[in-house]
Design a protein around this motif. Structure first.
Motif, PDB file in Angstrom:
ATOM      1  N   ALA A 286       0.862  -1.183   0.000  1.00  0.00           N
ATOM      2  CA  ALA A 286       0.000   0.000   0.000  1.00  0.00           C
ATOM      3  C   ALA A 286       0.892   1.224   0.000  1.00  0.00           C
ATOM      4  O   ALA A 286       2.098   1.146   0.262  1.00  0.00           O
ATOM      5  N   GLY A 287       0.270   2.384  -0.268  1.00  0.00           N
ATOM      6  CA  GLY A 287       1.016   3.639  -0.185  1.00  0.00           C
ATOM      7  C   GLY A 287       1.775   3.953  -1.441  1.00  0.00           C
ATOM      8  O   GLY A 287       1.254   3.818  -2.570  1.00  0.00           O
ATOM      9  N   THR A 288       3.053   4.331  -1.289  1.00  0.00           N
ATOM     10  CA  THR A 288       3.864   4.764  -2.431  1.00  0.00           C
ATOM     11  C   THR A 288       5.195   4.035  -2.509  1.00  0.00           C
ATOM     12  O   THR A 288       5.971   4.283  -3.432  1.00  0.00           O
ATOM     13  N   GLY A 289       5.465   3.141  -1.560  1.00  0.00           N
ATOM     14  CA  GLY A 289       6.754   2.470  -1.543  1.00  0.00           C
ATOM     15  C   GLY A 289       7.843   3.283  -0.882  1.00  0.00           C
ATOM     16  O   GLY A 289       8.990   2.849  -0.800  1.00  0.00           O
ATOM     17  N   LEU A 290       7.505   4.467  -0.379  1.00  0.00           N
ATOM     18  CA  LEU A 290       8.402   5.300   0.416  1.00  0.00           C
ATOM     19  C   LEU A 290       7.692   5.605   1.732  1.00  0.00           C
ATOM     20  O   LEU A 290       6.481   5.897   1.733  1.00  0.00           O
ATOM     21  N   VAL A 291       8.417   5.533   2.834  1.00  0.00           N
ATOM     22  CA  VAL A 291       7.807   5.695   4.158  1.00  0.00           C
ATOM     23  C   VAL A 291       8.508   6.820   4.893  1.00  0.00           C
ATOM     24  O   VAL A 291       9.740   6.868   4.933  1.00  0.00           O
ATOM     25  N   HIS A 292       7.715   7.713   5.472  1.00  0.00           N
ATOM     26  CA  HIS A 292       8.331   8.783   6.255  1.00  0.00           C
ATOM     27  C   HIS A 292       8.624   8.269   7.652  1.00  0.00           C
ATOM     28  O   HIS A 292       7.890   7.451   8.210  1.00  0.00           O
ATOM     29  N   MET A 293       9.720   8.711   8.219  1.00  0.00           N
ATOM     30  CA  MET A 293      10.222   8.202   9.499  1.00  0.00           C
ATOM     31  C   MET A 293      10.064   9.247  10.591  1.00  0.00           C
ATOM     32  O   MET A 293      10.575  10.378  10.459  1.00  0.00           O
ATOM     33  N   ALA A 294       9.337   8.850  11.661  1.00  0.00           N
ATOM     34  CA  ALA A 294       9.213   9.675  12.859  1.00  0.00           C
ATOM     35  C   ALA A 294       9.651   8.810  14.031  1.00  0.00           C
ATOM     36  O   ALA A 294       8.851   8.070  14.583  1.00  0.00           O
ATOM     37  N   PRO A 295      10.941   8.837  14.416  1.00  0.00           N
ATOM     38  CA  PRO A 295      11.446   7.923  15.449  1.00  0.00           C
ATOM     39  C   PRO A 295      10.755   8.054  16.797  1.00  0.00           C
ATOM     40  O   PRO A 295      10.825   7.145  17.611  1.00  0.00           O
ATOM     41  N   ASP A 296      10.051   9.158  17.024  1.00  0.00           N
ATOM     42  CA  ASP A 296       9.292   9.314  18.257  1.00  0.00           C
ATOM     43  C   ASP A 296       8.056   8.436  18.282  1.00  0.00           C
ATOM     44  O   ASP A 296       7.502   8.191  19.354  1.00  0.00           O
ATOM     45  N   HIS A 297       7.606   7.949  17.108  1.00  0.00           N
ATOM     46  CA  HIS A 297       6.259   7.384  17.054  1.00  0.00           C
ATOM     47  C   HIS A 297       6.143   6.058  16.311  1.00  0.00           C
ATOM     48  O   HIS A 297       5.064   5.717  15.845  1.00  0.00           O
ATOM     49  N   GLY A 298       7.207   5.315  16.257  1.00  0.00           N
ATOM     50  CA  GLY A 298       7.128   3.988  15.655  1.00  0.00           C
ATOM     51  C   GLY A 298       8.387   3.205  15.934  1.00  0.00           C
ATOM     52  O   GLY A 298       9.489   3.761  15.914  1.00  0.00           O
ATOM     53  N   GLU A 299       8.227   1.905  16.207  1.00  0.00           N
ATOM     54  CA  GLU A 299       9.391   1.108  16.585  1.00  0.00           C
ATOM     55  C   GLU A 299      10.346   0.927  15.420  1.00  0.00           C
ATOM     56  O   GLU A 299      11.564   1.038  15.569  1.00  0.00           O
ATOM     57  N   ASP A 300       9.810   0.632  14.221  1.00  0.00           N
ATOM     58  CA  ASP A 300      10.680   0.518  13.050  1.00  0.00           C
ATOM     59  C   ASP A 300      11.410   1.830  12.808  1.00  0.00           C
ATOM     60  O   ASP A 300      12.618   1.850  12.540  1.00  0.00           O
ATOM     61  N   ASP A 301      10.663   2.921  12.884  1.00  0.00           N
ATOM     62  CA  ASP A 301      11.251   4.249  12.695  1.00  0.00           C
ATOM     63  C   ASP A 301      12.367   4.491  13.704  1.00  0.00           C
ATOM     64  O   ASP A 301      13.464   4.959  13.368  1.00  0.00           O
ATOM     65  N   PHE A 302      12.074   4.158  14.957  1.00  0.00           N
ATOM     66  CA  PHE A 302      13.020   4.420  16.037  1.00  0.00           C
ATOM     67  C   PHE A 302      14.327   3.658  15.829  1.00  0.00           C
ATOM     68  O   PHE A 302      15.418   4.230  15.886  1.00  0.00           O
ATOM     69  N   LEU A 303      14.211   2.350  15.576  1.00  0.00           N
ATOM     70  CA  LEU A 303      15.411   1.529  15.451  1.00  0.00           C
ATOM     71  C   LEU A 303      16.238   1.923  14.242  1.00  0.00           C
ATOM     72  O   LEU A 303      17.471   2.004  14.316  1.00  0.00           O
ATOM     73  N   LEU A 304      15.576   2.164  13.117  1.00  0.00           N
ATOM     74  CA  LEU A 304      16.309   2.530  11.906  1.00  0.00           C
ATOM     75  C   LEU A 304      16.982   3.891  12.055  1.00  0.00           C
ATOM     76  O   LEU A 304      18.153   4.070  11.682  1.00  0.00           O
ATOM     77  N   CYS A 305      16.248   4.845  12.624  1.00  0.00           N
ATOM     78  CA  CYS A 305      16.836   6.185  12.795  1.00  0.00           C
ATOM     79  C   CYS A 305      17.984   6.149  13.791  1.00  0.00           C
ATOM     80  O   CYS A 305      19.040   6.769  13.575  1.00  0.00           O
ATOM     81  N   LYS A 306      17.808   5.448  14.909  1.00  0.00           N
ATOM     82  CA  LYS A 306      18.886   5.394  15.899  1.00  0.00           C
ATOM     83  C   LYS A 306      20.132   4.725  15.336  1.00  0.00           C
ATOM     84  O   LYS A 306      21.265   5.114  15.652  1.00  0.00           O
ATOM     85  N   ALA A 307      19.940   3.703  14.498  1.00  0.00           N
ATOM     86  CA  ALA A 307      21.083   3.046  13.875  1.00  0.00           C
ATOM     87  C   ALA A 307      21.830   3.998  12.948  1.00  0.00           C
ATOM     88  O   ALA A 307      22.984   3.742  12.588  1.00  0.00           O
ATOM     89  N   ASN A 308      21.172   5.070  12.574  1.00  0.00           N
ATOM     90  CA  ASN A 308      21.790   6.062  11.693  1.00  0.00           C
ATOM     91  C   ASN A 308      22.020   7.397  12.399  1.00  0.00           C
ATOM     92  O   ASN A 308      22.153   8.448  11.745  1.00  0.00           O
ATOM     93  N   GLY A 309      22.027   7.365  13.731  1.00  0.00           N
ATOM     94  CA  GLY A 309      22.402   8.539  14.503  1.00  0.00           C
ATOM     95  C   GLY A 309      21.334   9.598  14.638  1.00  0.00           C
ATOM     96  O   GLY A 309      21.635  10.756  14.968  1.00  0.00           O
ATOM     97  N   ILE A 310      20.091   9.240  14.428  1.00  0.00           N
ATOM     98  CA  ILE A 310      19.000  10.222  14.540  1.00  0.00           C
ATOM     99  C   ILE A 310      18.225   9.939  15.816  1.00  0.00           C
ATOM    100  O   ILE A 310      17.681   8.845  15.993  1.00  0.00           O
ATOM    101  N   ASP A 311      18.153  10.913  16.718  1.00  0.00           N
ATOM    102  CA  ASP A 311      17.504  10.736  18.015  1.00  0.00           C
ATOM    103  C   ASP A 311      16.067  11.240  18.006  1.00  0.00           C
ATOM    104  O   ASP A 311      15.704  12.118  17.223  1.00  0.00           O
TER     105      ASP A 311
END
Length: 976
Positions: A352-377
């Motif tokens: 579903a969607g567009t095949g691109l996902v916006h990342m909000a590390p405050d509000h999703g576990e996938d977002d959080f782990l991926l962003c933290k692995a790339n230095g985004i808090d």
């Protein structure tokens, strides 16, 4: 009756009993309860079973909040069936009822009272507020205790367990400190399920899912860097989301490494990047059409194959290193920072969607782990009540983010995105399942907050690394410490990397699941899958009513203090003053001389209430019966696979290396007559208290024992009517036996070997029933138990044995061998059936027993499983009488049309011809309750007899010379 006809009624031995046909349970049951309390029946049972094999059913704590409902009734009655049946088997089966007294529901109710008075709970002294919560909980404990006892549930009601008792709170805190002392706690900032309405984190067991309609939006992020695909600069990466409120907290975009994307020009003149497989859905949502690039042929047709765009396609891997700018980049520093493209191959799909996902590390576990692995808090932009914090550059102080109007297509988020030219589509019609708070029914969000966790995948025999315990446990620190590997090569879920050898909490719990008996067996798969896939255990809550997390955190290092002497002083304070001691503590005194309060900060969070209930085995089972003792059985509804069953499993696995139970029974839910969940709004609630007031608790108990409770069960007027009919049949069976046994003494008994074959057959059937009931108890299938008992009473006894032998009982001489044999079997049946019925019909069985054996201090519930007379396993008799019963049914079916036609008035007027004679004719005549039986050819034949009717037994027999005269048997009895 003619004037000359004699009246022989005073020579007939009719049953005599004071046991009434009308039950009047609603009026009788409270008096029986009072009597049990007066004689202290529970204590008498403990004394009677002292030293016997013990069986412990551990009561899962209901919430001390509100009157009991039908789910409570189903659960408590089932537990009582287990306890009473094990007691009947001669075991010492104590039952300690308990209540969950802490947590959000009670605190929420007390807060409601504050809100009505326009008071702010946060301005009240926490100890005073907790006192109000304690009083509220105690009120409902007292109410529910009376209601549960009214169901006939036997237990230690004088000394139940309460999670809010001081000793309980001390042990709960002590169980947590066992994790802490081994370094098995960490404080980390991770997204958790959060209720903005209740302002607290929620456990999975506190969440339910309902369908909602959300706003879905397509948002364009302008690409400003693309080192692997320079032609994309100036194009817009399009994301699709159903949570518009997360766009103000966006920090990155993610793509699938192997997804094929299309770079195209649209009818609005802009260039976009969308997954090739999702182009059609994108066009349908946005209304955009695809235009040709300048280097494409003039004949390009929008409806032609998209293969013509292949020259402008790209693989996801080409997006590595790309950056885009946030649509609100003009709003300040946070939004001006470029948003990197990150490889999210393990969760980005083309479903579903567009095949691109916006990342909000405050509000999703996938977002959080991926962003933290790339230095985004995380940035913690959303406050505990669901609003953007006041200083946030976009929409600061506004919200709540779960408010439908706030996130709607005409709400402030969409309006601002539209004005920025970034909103390509918005509609308020996307239906999907969404998590809600179990208590408040409000929608929840995933929100990154500092919480305390117990790791699922860290080695239990090693402390977590110091940097994890310090409260800096984010991203790669958590991953390294707990086995949650996050890297650019498609992260592996934690459970997939676990070697199930008990080295971790997850592994130990999974081993314990395999070593536990699950009833029904399929329920094991459910809890195993939940444990396999669950995240780390969030044990903290930001509330006031509960057991505090009694830790001291070093103000500089952030590590928590691990000192047995300090912990000992904390637990002593809890035992003396309850958990309130933490909120009113002299913390320096608790720390002692070796530490300075100026260097340590007391934790103010409380424990998740599921940790409370998960620890009950420590202060109910072990505290009462000895260290290392565990429950034989836990029994709750199927929702407790993610609740009490699981929290108990995790707590015990972490502290004792095993489950706290040997077996777990799961039952379904009580639904209305149409199979719907009961709801006040629907108006379909069946109130167990009303049922009891109208019909009695034994009716509810029989309903439970008649249902396949491993599935959801239905209840309504028709179901209760059917249960009432079944109850009356059982009651009448007892009433008949009481009457038929009037005056019976041991001197009248006949040895089994001297009994007629019918009596021996019935005793064989009783033995078969005994085996079935024992099997049902062992397998915890009380619907088998209830049905077998009811079928035996109705089919084997009332409709067969009693029906045949009533003539013998009424009309044979008092000393006749046949009548004495019958009464001997009735006595055996009585002693067996009243015991068998006692676990189900607790009040009726007591009434039956006391009617025959009145004893002010006695009770049927002090008896043990019946000892049946020894009988050879005579299959020949059983087979023979099964055939006779089948023949009897065929004869009855043949007689019935003549009765309807009034050719004959009763089977006594029928002469029967049968093709087979398994017994002598006179015996068959008694079995068929007919005047005579003859051998015939072919089908069964019935005719009205010409024989006259005996004036005493009313049988039509050849020796009766005229109606009203006596047959030979009756003449002899009357003469005697």
């Amino acid at each position: 009756m003619t004037e000359e006809t004699k009246d022989y009624r005073d020579t007939v031995f009719l049953p005599k009993t004071d046991f009434p046909m009308k039950a009047g349970l609603a009026q009788k049951e409270p008096a029986i309860l009072d009597r049990w309390a007066r004689i202290n029946l529970y204590q008498k049972l403990r004394e009677a079973r002292a030293g016997a094999e013990r069986f412990i059913l551990h009561d899962g704590p209901p919430y001390a909040n509100g009157d009991l409902h039908m789910g409570h009734a189903l659960n408590k009655i089932l537990k009582d069936l287990v306890v009473r049946s094990q007691t009947l088997l001669g075991k010492d089966a104590p039952y300690v009822p308990g209540w969950d007294c802490h947590g959000l529901p009670i605190e929420w109710k007390v807060e409601e009272q504050y809100r009505k008075k326009k008071l702010n709970k946060d301005e009240v002294d926490p100890v005073a507020f907790r006192a109000e919560c304690r009083a509220y909980a105690q009120k409902w404990v007292d109410v529910q205790r009376d209601q549960f006892q009214r169901l006939g549930v036997i237990g230690d009601w004088a000394d139940p367990y309460l999670t809010m008792k001081f000793e309980s709170e001390a042990i709960i805190a002590g169980e947590l400190l066992k994790f802490a002392e081994r370094g098995q706690l960490y404080r980390g900032a991770k997204p958790v399920m959060w209720s903005p309405v209740e302002k607290t984190a929620l456990a999975e067991a506190e969440v339910e899912y309902e369908d909602i309609t959300s706003t879905q939006i397509d948002v364009a992020f302008e690409i400003i860097e693309a080192p692997n695909a320079p032609e994309l600069v100036g194009a817009h990466a399009v994301i699709w989301t159903t949570t518009p409120w997360t766009i103000p907290v966006n920090q990155a975009l993610s793509y699938g490494n192997a997804i094929h994307y299309q770079h195209f020009k649209a009818s609005d003149g802009k260039r976009y990047v969308v997954a090739f497989d999702l182009l059609d859905k994108f066009k349908a949502r946005t209304g955009l059409t695809i235009e040709k690039f300048d280097d494409e042929p003039d004949s390009l047709d929008e409806n032609e194959s998209l293969s013509k765009f292949v020259s402008h396609g790209l693989e996801g891997s080409q997006l590595a290193g790309a950056k885009a700018r946030h649509p609100m980049h003009a709003r300040g520093e946070f939004y001006a920072k470029p948003r990197p493209f990150l490889d999210g191959s393990h969760f980005v799909t083309t479903d579903a969607g567009t095949g691109l996902v916006h990342m909000a590390p405050d509000h999703g576990e996938d977002d959080f782990l991926l962003c933290k692995a790339n230095g985004i808090d995380p940035v913690f932009a959303v406050t505990d009540d669901g609003k953007y914090r006041d200083d946030w550059a976009w929409l600061g102080g506004q919200g709540s983010v779960i408010n439908k109007k706030f996130v709607a297509s005409d709400g402030p988020i969409c309006t601002d995105l539209r004005e920025a030219g970034a909103l390509l589509a918005a509609s308020d019609d996307f239906t999907h399942s969404y998590p809600h708070s179990w208590r408040s029914k409000a929608k929840i969000i995933f929100r990154c907050t500092p919480q305390w966790f117990i790791p699922m995948d860290a080695p239990l025999d090693q402390p977590l690394p110091e940097r994890v315990r310090e409260g800096h446990a984010v991203g790669e620190d958590i991953a390294e410490a707990t086995g949650m590997h996050v890297n650019e090569d498609a992260p592996t879920p934690a459970s997939a990397a676990v070697n199930h050898n008990g080295a971790t909490l997850r592994g130990t719990a999974l081993d314990a699941i395999e070593n536990t008996r699950w009833v029904p067996e399929r329920s094991k798969n459910r809890i195993r899958s939940m444990v396999e896939g669950r995240p780390d255990w969030v044990i903290s809550r930001q509330r006031a009513w509960g057991v505090p997390i009694p830790l001291y955190v070093h103000r500089t290092s952030g590590d928590y203090l691990r000192d047995e002497a300090v912990n000992g002083r904390i637990l002593s304070a809890f035992r003396e003053g309850g958990a309130d001691a933490w909120f009113a503590a002299d913390h320096q005194a608790l720390l002692g001389a070796d530490y300075h309060l100026a260097e340590y900060e007391p934790v103010t969070d409380i424990l998740d209430v599921w940790f409370d209930s998960g620890s009950t085995h420590a202060f109910v089972i072990e505290a009462r019966y000895g260290e290392g003792v565990r429950a034989d059985l836990y029994l709750e509804g199927s929702d407790q696979h993610r609740g009490w069953f699981q929290s108990s499993l995790l707590e015990s696995s972490g502290t004792r290396g095993r489950a706290p139970y040997d077996a777990v029974l799961t039952h379904g839910f009580a639904l209305d007559k149409n199979g719907r969940k009961m709801s006040k709004s629907i108006g379909n609630i069946v109130d167990p208290l009303k049922v009891i007031d109208q019909s009695g608790a034994d009716i509810l108990r029989l309903w439970v024992a008649s249902t396949d409770y491993f599935e959801d069960v239905r209840i309504g007027d028709e179901v209760l009517k059917g249960t009432g009919d079944a109850y009356r049949k059982i009651r009448n069976t007892f009433r008949y036996m009481l009457g038929a046994l009037d005056g019976f003494t041991d001197a009248e008994k006949v040895d089994v070997a001297d009994m007629p074959e019918l009596e021996r057959y019935i005793l064989l059937r009783l033995g078969e029933l005994d085996v079935e009931l024992r099997s049902a108890v062992d397998s915890l299938q009380f619907h088998r138990y209830g049905r077998a008992l009811s079928d035996f009473a109705n089919e084997d006894l009332s409709a067969f044995f009693f029906d045949i032998r009533k003539d013998c009982l009424y009309c044979d001489g008092e000393d006749s061998q046949r009548r004495r044999a019958y009464r001997t079997v009735l006595d055996i049946l009585f002693h067996a059936l009243v015991r068998y019925a006692a676990p189900i019909l607790v009040f009726t069985a007591e009434e039956v027993w006391q009617t025959r054996f009145p004893d002010e201090d006695g009770s049927v519930h002090l008896l043990t499983w019946p000892e049946l007379p020894a009988l050879p396993g005579d299959n020949a008799i059983s087979t023979k009488w099964a055939d006779i019963r089948a023949l009897r049914e065929r004869v009855t079916e043949t007689i019935e049309p003549l009765r309807r036609e009034k050719t004959i008035r009763s089977s006594n007027e029928a002469e029967v011809w049968v093709p087979e004679m398994p017994l002598p004719p006179e015996d068959l005549s008694e079995i068929f309750i007919s005047s005579a039986v003859h051998r015939g050819e072919g089908e069964i034949r019935v005719e009205r007899t010409a024989y006259h009717k005996c004036g005493r037994c009313w049988r039509h027999l050849p020796e009766v010379v005229a109606d009203g005269e006596l047959c030979d048997r009756c003449a002899e009895v009357v003469k005697a």
